[in-house]
Design a protein around this motif. Structure first.
Motif, PDB file in Angstrom:
ATOM      1  N   GLU A 103       1.057   4.253  -3.954  1.00 25.80           N
ATOM      2  CA  GLU A 103       1.427   2.840  -4.054  1.00 25.80           C
ATOM      3  C   GLU A 103       2.578   2.660  -5.047  1.00 25.80           C
ATOM      4  OE1 GLU A 103      -1.539   3.679  -3.171  1.00 25.80           O
ATOM      5  OE2 GLU A 103      -2.087   2.210  -1.658  1.00 25.80           O
ATOM      6  N   ARG A 149     -11.310   2.876  -1.831  1.00 26.79           N
ATOM      7  CA  ARG A 149     -10.327   3.006  -0.754  1.00 26.79           C
ATOM      8  C   ARG A 149     -10.062   1.653  -0.093  1.00 26.79           C
ATOM      9  NH1 ARG A 149      -8.902   8.179   0.989  1.00 26.79           N
ATOM     10  NH2 ARG A 149      -7.121   7.033   1.803  1.00 26.79           N
ATOM     11  N   GLY A 150      -8.837   1.440   0.278  1.00 27.42           N
ATOM     12  CA  GLY A 150      -8.458   0.153   0.874  1.00 27.42           C
ATOM     13  C   GLY A 150      -8.252  -0.924  -0.184  1.00 27.42           C
ATOM     14  N   GLY A 151      -8.206  -0.500  -1.455  1.00 27.82           N
ATOM     15  CA  GLY A 151      -8.221  -1.456  -2.567  1.00 27.82           C
ATOM     16  C   GLY A 151      -6.950  -2.259  -2.794  1.00 27.82           C
ATOM     17  N   SER A 152      -5.881  -1.982  -2.060  1.00 25.75           N
ATOM     18  CA  SER A 152      -4.684  -2.810  -2.243  1.00 25.75           C
ATOM     19  C   SER A 152      -4.970  -4.258  -1.846  1.00 25.75           C
ATOM     20  CB  SER A 152      -3.521  -2.279  -1.398  1.00 25.75           C
ATOM     21  OG  SER A 152      -3.204  -0.978  -1.803  1.00 25.75           O
ATOM     22  N   ASP A 153      -5.912  -4.440  -0.946  1.00 24.22           N
ATOM     23  CA  ASP A 153      -6.339  -5.800  -0.581  1.00 24.22           C
ATOM     24  C   ASP A 153      -6.821  -6.553  -1.816  1.00 24.22           C
ATOM     25  OD1 ASP A 153      -5.928  -5.425   2.123  1.00 24.22           O
ATOM     26  OD2 ASP A 153      -8.022  -4.956   2.572  1.00 24.22           O
ATOM     27  N   THR A 186      -1.917   8.695   0.792  1.00 27.43           N
ATOM     28  CA  THR A 186      -3.028   8.731  -0.179  1.00 27.43           C
ATOM     29  C   THR A 186      -3.880   9.986   0.025  1.00 27.43           C
ATOM     30  OG1 THR A 186      -3.061   6.333  -0.031  1.00 27.43           O
ATOM     31  CG2 THR A 186      -4.948   7.365  -1.117  1.00 27.43           C
ATOM     32  N   PHE A 238      -3.830  -1.187  -5.299  1.00 34.60           N
ATOM     33  CA  PHE A 238      -4.805  -0.100  -5.406  1.00 34.60           C
ATOM     34  C   PHE A 238      -5.155   0.382  -6.807  1.00 34.60           C
ATOM     35  CE2 PHE A 238      -5.698   4.571  -3.987  1.00 34.60           C
ATOM     36  CZ  PHE A 238      -7.026   4.303  -3.755  1.00 34.60           C
ATOM     37  N   LYS A 256      -2.362   9.956   6.003  1.00 35.29           N
ATOM     38  CA  LYS A 256      -1.925   8.939   5.039  1.00 35.29           C
ATOM     39  C   LYS A 256      -1.440   9.625   3.766  1.00 35.29           C
ATOM     40  CE  LYS A 256      -4.680   5.029   4.954  1.00 35.29           C
ATOM     41  NZ  LYS A 256      -5.846   4.328   4.431  1.00 35.29           N
ATOM     42  N   SER A 316       0.870  -1.185   0.000  1.00 32.79           N
ATOM     43  CA  SER A 316       0.000   0.000   0.000  1.00 32.79           C
ATOM     44  C   SER A 316       0.900   1.227   0.000  1.00 32.79           C
ATOM     45  CB  SER A 316      -0.830   0.053   1.280  1.00 32.79           C
ATOM     46  OG  SER A 316      -1.929  -0.797   1.210  1.00 32.79           O
ATOM     47  N   ALA A 317       0.301   2.397   0.021  1.00 29.65           N
ATOM     48  CA  ALA A 317       1.054   3.647   0.187  1.00 29.65           C
ATOM     49  C   ALA A 317       1.367   3.819   1.671  1.00 29.65           C
ATOM     50  CB  ALA A 317       0.202   4.802  -0.307  1.00 29.65           C
TER      51      ALA A 317
HETATM   52  N1  ASP Z   1      -3.743   3.667  -0.161  1.00 27.79           N
HETATM   53  C1  ASP Z   1      -5.091   3.384  -0.492  1.00 27.79           C
HETATM   54  C2  ASP Z   1      -6.022   3.893   0.596  1.00 27.79           C
HETATM   55  O1  ASP Z   1      -5.572   4.572   1.512  1.00 27.79           O
HETATM   56  C3  ASP Z   1      -5.322   1.938  -0.787  1.00 27.79           C
HETATM   57  C4  ASP Z   1      -4.916   0.964   0.290  1.00 27.79           C
HETATM   58  O2  ASP Z   1      -4.205   1.324   1.217  1.00 27.79           O
HETATM   59  O3  ASP Z   1      -5.323  -0.204   0.210  1.00 27.79           O
HETATM   60  O4  ASP Z   1      -7.187   3.683   0.531  1.00 27.79           O
END
Ligand code: ASP
Length: 440
Positions: free
Chosen positions: A115, A183-187, A50, A169, A48, A37-38
């Motif tokens: 990222e 958001r959170g898409g690196s998963d 991002t 991401f 963050k 992730s970032a």
């Molecule tokens: N950096 C992105 C976010 O803050 C994606 C991630 O962390 O998964 O949403």
């Protein structure tokens, strides 16, 4: 063996965190593909990367000066580079980013740089190959993820890659325009990479030691769930338990690849295994408890409702026409109650009431805005007696009034409606009866 390891933002927030990640990866030679992730927050008051990128790009887009903001982002990366004693320079990358911001390359492009740059650093730090996600993860013209094309290109690209870093991401459209997941898409990226590789395991490293049986804001020191099935996870995530992006489940689930949630700050903890199915009995009868406030119940009464064929369809049709999805619909002989999210319902409230009046001419319609739902989830409840009895006697002892009960025939969960003011009390009572007082 092949393992895909994804590290979240807090795992990569500083040089110190990078070192922990490096140690984790080097400890197991099967950890061959890394999805970063970032950089996230270094402490509770931090921002963050991002979010810094979104804010910086908003300035650029509205024609304002953004140099200082971009410099601050560069400083975050430089701090990591210096802390790791690396020789790499991101000067040229930042010059390019600045230019693209001026050309208004889009908010998705801007956010994705978090990222992208972290991926470059990670690859350099580990001595792994860097693979830009824009070249292997595809979106169509409308911005929808293209699963088949991605899988094809990514599998081919990784076939001869012994060890690689693929930033999370984002991906790109055919014309190269960068698109991000939500958001959170690196998963999700981690899951897509695991699928393309037919990996043996997808390890998702974060800052907690797995899914907890209950929300730690309500239950201090809540126990960790050792093994959970995809179905149970879906139920709990839907009701508010969030560790993993919801959409991250689908690519690996289709391939039967387990996900292991691990803690970068406590790598000795086994974490939570998420699997398709398992013979492992969960430690407690229930696997987890989750819940949400903010529901409204629309209670409809009409004499002889039961014999009126099509009544339910007509009522639900009104919700459909107003674009509102319903959660639960418990019914009695002459009553029917529809549970909906307050936020979705609020604006359309009067249209819905008028619509129901016209559609089924009920004797009365009542609204109750004070409802929280608690979901008790567990594969251990199936074909087991006494679970419901224990839940409700615990609630009775805690003096919680139960407004609604819904148990699906899958016997995987029991949903209980309570007053919002009783929500925390209800979760505690159920946790205590199944976990705290359980002798194991
Ligand atoms: N950096 C992105 C976010 O803050 C994606 C991630 O962390 O998964 O949403």
């Amino acid at each position: 063996m092949k393992k895909v390891v994804k590290f979240g933002g807090s795992s990569l927030a500083s040089a110190e965190q990078f070192k922990k990640v490096g140690d984790i990866i080097r400890q197991d030679k099967d950890r061959r593909y890394v999805v970063p992730s970032a950089p996230g927050k270094r402490d509770a008051n931090d921002t963050k990367v991002t979010d810094m990128l979104y804010a910086c790009y908003a300035l650029a887009e509205s024609g304002k000066k953004f140099d200082r903001q971009l410099e601050k982002i560069q400083e975050r990366y430089q701090e990591i580079i210096d802390g790791l004693g690396m020789a790499v320079s991101l000067e040229e990358e930042f010059r390019q980013i600045k230019e693209n911001f001026k050309k208004k390359a889009g908010a998705d492009y801007a956010a994705s740089r978090g990222e992208y740059l972290n991926g470059i650093l990670m690859a350099e730090y580990l001595g792994y190959e860097f693979i830009d996600a824009a070249a292997v993860i595809f979106f169509d013209e409308e911005g929808n993820f293209m699963a088949d094309k991605t899988n094809e290109v990514l599998s081919a690209r990784l076939k001869d890659t012994e060890r690689g870093v693929i930033p999370g991401f984002y991906g790109a459209k055919e014309d190269g325009t960068v698109v991000t997941f939500s958001r959170g898409g690196s998963d999700i990226t981690g899951s897509i990479v695991a699928k393309a590789l037919h990996a043996d395991l997808y390890e998702n490293w974060t800052d907690v030691s797995g899914f907890l049986v209950a929300d730690p804001r309500i239950i201090k020191d809540a126990k960790v769930i050792e093994t959970i099935t995809y179905k149970e996870l879906r139920e709990l995530s839907y009701m508010g338990a969030s560790v993993l992006h919801e959409d991250a489940i689908f690519p690996v689930r289709k391939e039967g690849i387990p996900i292991n949630i691990r803690n970068t700050n406590a790598p000795e903890d086994a974490g939570t295994m998420i699997v398709e199915d398992t013979c492992t009995k969960s430690k407690y009868v229930l696997t987890g408890i989750a819940g949400k406030k903010g529901f409204v119940s629309v209670h409809i009464e009409k004499d002889m409702m039961n014999s009126e064929i099509g009544f339910g369809r007509k009522v639900l049709g009104v919700f459909e026409d107003n674009g509102i999805s319903f959660e639960h619909v418990p019914s009695g002989i002459d009553t029917m109650t529809v549970f909906v999210h307050h936020s979705e319902f609020e604006e359309k409230e009067q249209q819905v009431i008028a619509g129901i009046r016209r559609a089924v001419n009920p004797d009365s319609i009542e609204l109750d805005t004070d409802t929280a739902l608690v979901a008790v989830v567990g594969r251990g409840m199936r074909k087991n007696w006494g679970t419901a009895g224990r839940i409700f006697s615990a609630l009775a002892h805690a003096r919680v009034n139960v407004k609604m009960i819904d148990q699906g025939s899958s016997e995987l969960n029991i949903i209980i409606g309570v007053s919002e003011s009783d929500f925390e009390k209800a979760v505690k009572a159920i946790y205590d009866i199944f976990v705290t007082t359980q002798l194991v």
